[in-house]
Design a protein around this motif. Structure first.
Motif: not given
Length: 256
Positions: A64, A68, A73-74, A91, A96, A98-99
């Motif tokens: 993941s 990213s 977008q994840i 994250v 981070i 966009n997870i």
């Protein structure tokens, strides 16, 4: 990628309480692999530059995190709350943004129809009723979207039974293999998936089920063999163990 600081000692006591000793050993192994290797594997199968990507069964999130960096977008989910909580802390610690994480079953998710551009499912589908999971992938993928599946043939379990793999005082690979053989026989005999157990699905059966669900097979082969780039890929596992199918991968596309 070298800026990421990912060590199990940095996880909070609240998260560690959710994890077994075997979980902690697994965390150490998967995060010991340089992120550049994961990035190389993802770009080899064309998994970069997409808008909406799903890591189906994300575990502790090593894939993941790299996804990213390569995509916009994840969405990442796992059935294990402890693993999802661990990813959430990773994250947050690494800023981070966009997870998006959740705790869900691979067989039935809460995502909208036709939402994802690409679904990545590595080493997870054998912990589900694979037919239900394949149909769910088809539902949530956009027309023309792709799914990558990596899972195990019977040779992998022969290898674990005969030679052992990553066995420790917290994990017995022989016991895992025997339980998988038993669960597979139960699944075949009753048609009911034994929840929480691994089952063995040969690649030919997996491909057939994908085609029944409405997918076209783009490529398939031993784990690490799908490569649309000129880079040299080093597989994590063998395609054959004890003259039987080992770990394999399939890339398929949903019809338009």
């Amino acid at each position: 990628m070298n800026n990421f600081k990912i060590n199990i000692s940095e996880l909070s006591p609240e998260v560690l309480n959710f994890l077994t000793e075997a979980d902690k050993e697994f965390f150490g192994r998967i995060w010991k692999t340089p992120l550049e290797i994961y990035a190389q594997r993802l770009t080899a199968i064309g998994l970069s530059g997409h808008n909406h990507v799903l890591d189906a069964g994300c575990g502790f999130g090593q894939w993941s995190v790299v996804l990213s960096l390569l995509n916009k977008q994840i969405w990442s989910f796992d059935f294990s709350k402890g693993r999802v909580l661990a990813l959430q802390e990773i994250v947050k610690k690494n800023n981070i943004t966009n997870i998006h994480t959740s705790v869900q079953s691979i067989q039935k998710t809460d995502y909208s129809d036709n939402f994802f551009d690409f679904i990545f499912c590595y080493g997870v589908i054998m912990f589900s009723d694979f037919r239900k999971s394949v149909r769910e992938f088809h539902r949530i993928l956009k027309p023309g979207g792709r799914v990558y599946i990596c899972t195990n043939g019977v040779g992998w379990y022969y290898y674990n039974l005969i030679e052992t793999h990553n066995s420790s005082q917290n994990f017995d690979s022989r016991l895992m293999a025997m339980e998988t053989f038993e669960a597979t026989l139960q699944f075949l005999y009753t048609g009911v998936y034994p929840e929480g157990k691994q089952t063995i699905v040969p690649s030919e059966i997996m491909k057939r089920e994908l085609e029944i669900a409405g997918f076209e097979i783009i490529a398939n082969g031993a784990e690490g063999s799908i490569n649309f780039t000129d880079q040299v890929i080093t597989p994590f596992f063998k395609g054959v163990y004890h003259n039987r199918e080992g770990v394999y991968e399939i890339l398929a596309q949903k019809g338009c």
